[in-house]
Design an enzyme around this catalytic site. Sequence first.
Site, PDB file in Angstrom:
ATOM      1  N   ARG A 260     -15.312   8.604   6.732  1.00  0.00           N
ATOM      2  CA  ARG A 260     -14.174   7.665   6.787  1.00  0.00           C
ATOM      3  C   ARG A 260     -13.731   7.400   8.221  1.00  0.00           C
ATOM      4  O   ARG A 260     -13.822   8.279   9.075  1.00  0.00           O
ATOM      5  CB  ARG A 260     -13.017   8.225   5.939  1.00  0.00           C
ATOM      6  CG  ARG A 260     -13.412   8.252   4.474  1.00  0.00           C
ATOM      7  CD  ARG A 260     -12.332   8.773   3.596  1.00  0.00           C
ATOM      8  NE  ARG A 260     -11.177   7.893   3.569  1.00  0.00           N
ATOM      9  CZ  ARG A 260     -10.064   8.169   2.901  1.00  0.00           C
ATOM     10  NH1 ARG A 260      -9.955   9.315   2.234  1.00  0.00           N
ATOM     11  NH2 ARG A 260      -9.066   7.327   2.910  1.00  0.00           N
TER      12      ARG A 260
ATOM     13  N   LYS B  48     -11.929   3.911   1.746  1.00  0.00           N
ATOM     14  CA  LYS B  48     -11.252   4.974   0.986  1.00  0.00           C
ATOM     15  C   LYS B  48     -12.237   6.090   0.650  1.00  0.00           C
ATOM     16  O   LYS B  48     -13.278   6.190   1.279  1.00  0.00           O
ATOM     17  CB  LYS B  48     -10.596   4.380  -0.272  1.00  0.00           C
ATOM     18  CG  LYS B  48      -9.527   3.339   0.037  1.00  0.00           C
ATOM     19  CD  LYS B  48      -8.327   3.959   0.746  1.00  0.00           C
ATOM     20  CE  LYS B  48      -7.293   2.921   1.112  1.00  0.00           C
ATOM     21  NZ  LYS B  48      -6.226   3.452   1.956  1.00  0.00           N
TER      22      LYS B  48
ATOM     23  N   ARG C 155       3.424  15.376   2.903  1.00  0.00           N
ATOM     24  CA  ARG C 155       4.423  15.262   3.980  1.00  0.00           C
ATOM     25  C   ARG C 155       5.409  16.414   3.936  1.00  0.00           C
ATOM     26  O   ARG C 155       5.858  16.904   4.978  1.00  0.00           O
ATOM     27  CB  ARG C 155       5.129  13.904   3.889  1.00  0.00           C
ATOM     28  CG  ARG C 155       4.214  12.772   4.364  1.00  0.00           C
ATOM     29  CD  ARG C 155       4.676  11.447   3.838  1.00  0.00           C
ATOM     30  NE  ARG C 155       3.936  10.328   4.428  1.00  0.00           N
ATOM     31  CZ  ARG C 155       2.742   9.917   4.021  1.00  0.00           C
ATOM     32  NH1 ARG C 155       2.111  10.562   3.040  1.00  0.00           N
ATOM     33  NH2 ARG C 155       2.158   8.890   4.600  1.00  0.00           N
TER      34      ARG C 155
ATOM     35  N   ARG D 127     -14.538   1.334  -2.283  1.00  0.00           N
ATOM     36  CA  ARG D 127     -14.017   1.051  -3.629  1.00  0.00           C
ATOM     37  C   ARG D 127     -14.333  -0.369  -4.098  1.00  0.00           C
ATOM     38  O   ARG D 127     -14.404  -0.590  -5.306  1.00  0.00           O
ATOM     39  CB  ARG D 127     -12.510   1.333  -3.690  1.00  0.00           C
ATOM     40  CG  ARG D 127     -12.238   2.823  -3.747  1.00  0.00           C
ATOM     41  CD  ARG D 127     -10.794   3.166  -4.047  1.00  0.00           C
ATOM     42  NE  ARG D 127     -10.681   4.619  -4.156  1.00  0.00           N
ATOM     43  CZ  ARG D 127      -9.584   5.314  -3.909  1.00  0.00           C
ATOM     44  NH1 ARG D 127      -8.468   4.688  -3.552  1.00  0.00           N
ATOM     45  NH2 ARG D 127      -9.567   6.632  -4.037  1.00  0.00           N
TER      46      ARG D 127
ATOM     47  N   GLY E  57      -7.880  12.431   3.264  1.00  0.00           N
ATOM     48  CA  GLY E  57      -7.650  11.601   4.449  1.00  0.00           C
ATOM     49  C   GLY E  57      -6.234  11.779   4.988  1.00  0.00           C
ATOM     50  O   GLY E  57      -6.017  11.780   6.205  1.00  0.00           O
TER      51      GLY E  57
ATOM     52  N   ASP F 103      -3.874   2.005  -3.764  1.00  0.00           N
ATOM     53  CA  ASP F 103      -4.604   3.039  -4.516  1.00  0.00           C
ATOM     54  C   ASP F 103      -4.735   2.702  -5.997  1.00  0.00           C
ATOM     55  O   ASP F 103      -5.493   3.359  -6.721  1.00  0.00           O
ATOM     56  CB  ASP F 103      -3.913   4.399  -4.357  1.00  0.00           C
ATOM     57  CG  ASP F 103      -4.031   4.925  -2.928  1.00  0.00           C
ATOM     58  OD1 ASP F 103      -4.910   4.453  -2.185  1.00  0.00           O
ATOM     59  OD2 ASP F 103      -3.227   5.807  -2.553  1.00  0.00           O
TER      60      ASP F 103
ATOM     61  N   LYS G 192       1.481  12.807  -4.511  1.00  0.00           N
ATOM     62  CA  LYS G 192       0.578  13.434  -3.539  1.00  0.00           C
ATOM     63  C   LYS G 192       1.040  13.119  -2.110  1.00  0.00           C
ATOM     64  O   LYS G 192       1.096  14.006  -1.263  1.00  0.00           O
ATOM     65  CB  LYS G 192      -0.825  12.869  -3.796  1.00  0.00           C
ATOM     66  CG  LYS G 192      -1.954  13.609  -3.155  1.00  0.00           C
ATOM     67  CD  LYS G 192      -3.229  13.423  -3.964  1.00  0.00           C
ATOM     68  CE  LYS G 192      -3.923  12.097  -3.723  1.00  0.00           C
ATOM     69  NZ  LYS G 192      -4.620  11.999  -2.437  1.00  0.00           N
TER      70      LYS G 192
ATOM     71  N   GLN H  20      -1.024   6.255   6.852  1.00  0.00           N
ATOM     72  CA  GLN H  20      -1.567   7.469   7.471  1.00  0.00           C
ATOM     73  C   GLN H  20      -1.592   7.320   8.984  1.00  0.00           C
ATOM     74  O   GLN H  20      -1.219   8.246   9.709  1.00  0.00           O
ATOM     75  CB  GLN H  20      -2.979   7.731   6.944  1.00  0.00           C
ATOM     76  CG  GLN H  20      -2.986   8.091   5.465  1.00  0.00           C
ATOM     77  CD  GLN H  20      -4.371   8.274   4.899  1.00  0.00           C
ATOM     78  OE1 GLN H  20      -5.369   8.035   5.589  1.00  0.00           O
ATOM     79  NE2 GLN H  20      -4.454   8.698   3.653  1.00  0.00           N
TER      80      GLN H  20
HETATM   81  C1  S3P Z   1      -1.618   7.385   1.997  1.00  0.00           C
HETATM   82  C2  S3P Z   1      -1.796   6.136   2.517  1.00  0.00           C
HETATM   83  C3  S3P Z   1      -2.829   5.194   2.059  1.00  0.00           C
HETATM   84  C4  S3P Z   1      -3.369   5.593   0.704  1.00  0.00           C
HETATM   85  C5  S3P Z   1      -3.680   7.049   0.628  1.00  0.00           C
HETATM   86  C6  S3P Z   1      -2.428   7.873   0.870  1.00  0.00           C
HETATM   87  C7  S3P Z   1      -0.568   8.253   2.562  1.00  0.00           C
HETATM   88  O1  S3P Z   1      -3.908   5.208   2.981  1.00  0.00           O
HETATM   89  O2  S3P Z   1      -4.512   4.834   0.392  1.00  0.00           O
HETATM   90  O3  S3P Z   1      -4.211   7.395  -0.632  1.00  0.00           O
HETATM   91  O4  S3P Z   1      -0.193   9.247   1.917  1.00  0.00           O
HETATM   92  O5  S3P Z   1      -0.104   7.939   3.659  1.00  0.00           O
HETATM   93  P1  S3P Z   1      -3.882   4.306   4.320  1.00  0.00           P
HETATM   94  O6  S3P Z   1      -2.766   4.792   5.155  1.00  0.00           O
HETATM   95  O7  S3P Z   1      -5.208   4.540   4.980  1.00  0.00           O
HETATM   96  O8  S3P Z   1      -3.706   2.901   3.843  1.00  0.00           O
END
Ligand code: S3P
Length: 431
Positions: A120, A340, A25, A344, A92, A313, A20, A167
Site C-alpha cells: 500500500r 485499500k 485513535r 477494491r 493501514g 469503506d 475501528k 490517515q
Molecule cells: C481510516 C481512513 C480511511 C479508511 C480506513 C480507515 C482511518 O483511509 O479507508 O479504513 O481510520 O483514518 P484513508 O485515510 O486512506 O482514506
Amino acid sequence: MEVQINKGPLRGELTVPADKSISHRGIILGALADGETVIQNLAGGKDVQSSVSCIRQLGIEVEKLKGITRIKGRGIHNLQEPEDVVDCGNSGTTMRLLSGVAASRSFQTVLTGDGSLRRRPMGRIIEPLMMMGAGITGRRDSRLAPLVIRGGGLHGIEYRLPVASAQVKSAIILAALAAEGETVIHEPVPSRDHTERMLAAMGVNLPMEQGLIRIKRAGDLLPLDIVVPGDISSAAFWMVAGIIVPGSEIMLRDVGLNFTRSGIIDVLTKMGANIQIENRHMIGEEPVGNIIVRHSELKPVKVEGQVIPRLIDEIPVLAVAMAAAHGISEVRDAGDLRAKESDRIAMIVSSLTSLGVEVESSDDGFIVNGNGFIPGGSVPVGSGGDHRIAMSLAIAGLISRVPITIEGFECVSVSYPSFREDLVKLLRHTA
Ligand code: S3P
C-alpha cells in the site's frame, strides 16, 4: 477457509463491533497522554490488536480487564525506542498514524506489515513528514513499507493533501503536536474527523475552518475516558442485507453517526431504502443512534464527489445494493479504492462478474447494471484476502439464485471476527 452462505429473511436486533477508527485513535492518542486513558468497548478485531501491540513496543503499558482497556500514557516525550521491528499487520491506520508519532521522536522506528500492507502507498505520509524534518526511508524509492523512521526536530508546515485521507491528515496532526511552530493542513474534501474530536477533548486547541486545520506544538495532553460506539462500516453490511432481502427488518444499536462517516445512510436513502434512525444521542465526542432498516425496492444511483470519503469503506457493499437495484448505477471519484487492503475496484468488478452481475470498471470507480437479483455461481468466489470484500460477497449470497461459496473468509477477523455468528443469529431471528 471456505464459507457457504445460507438464505432467508434477516430479523432482529444487533450490536455491531466497536468502531475501528475510533479504537485505533483511542490507543495511539492514549499513549501520548499524561495519565491513564480508559476505553470501554474497544474494537476486538486483529487490526486494533495490531495498534495495541505496536504501542506496547514503544514502551506503553496496556491492560485489558473485564471489557475495559487502560492505556498508561506517560506523555508524548516518554515513548521508548522499540527494540525490534514493529509489525502493523494488515492495518493501514496503525502504520500511518504511528508514522506520525514516530516522526516526532528522536529515535529509530522500523514499521512493517503483512503482504497487503507492504503493497500500500506510503509516499503520501512520507512526503509531508519529511517536509517537517523527519528522516524516512522505505522500499521502492521510499514509497513502500518497511519504513525506517528517524524522527525528532520537526517544524510546522503548510500542506495541501493531494488525496482526501484521514490517515494522512492524522499522521501530520500527530507529528505537528511535537513540531516547532504552526502546521496548517488543507483538505480537498472533508474526511473522518475522529482524531480532531479526540484531541480537542485532550485539551488541544485545533481551530478548524472549512477545509483547513491549524495545529501548534502541544503541552501535556489530558487522558481520555471513552466509550467506543458501534462501527458504521460494520453496520453497513446489515443495512444493505436488511434492505435487499425480502421480509427483513433489522435494528442496529448504538452505531456511530458522525457526519464524516454516514454517507452510506444518505446514499441508500436516495436509492429508496427504508431507513429510520432512533435514539440519537452523543457518546463522548461522537453522535450515535439506533439504525432500523426494512426491505425496500431500490432505485439506481450515481455516487461521486464530496460523499466519497464519507462512505469509502462501504463502497464494496454498496456495489451489492446497486446490483439489487433495477438500472444503471455508477461510482466515480473513488480511485483511492485501488489503494485499500486490495484493489477494491478490481475486486468488486471481478467478484461480482463471477456471480453473474453486469459490472464494469473505470479509472476511478465502476458501473453496475442492476437487475434486482444476483445470479450466483457454483465456482467458489475469492475474497482476495480483503475483509470488506469477503463480507460484501456474503451479503450478495443472501440474494443469489444459486448459493455461493466464498474462499478466504478468515480475513474478516481483522474487523469483524463474529460476522458469521451475527449472520446466523439474524437468519434464525434470535438476534
Ligand atoms: C481510516 C481512513 C480511511 C479508511 C480506513 C480507515 C482511518 O483511509 O479507508 O479504513 O481510520 O483514518 P484513508 O485515510 O486512506 O482514506
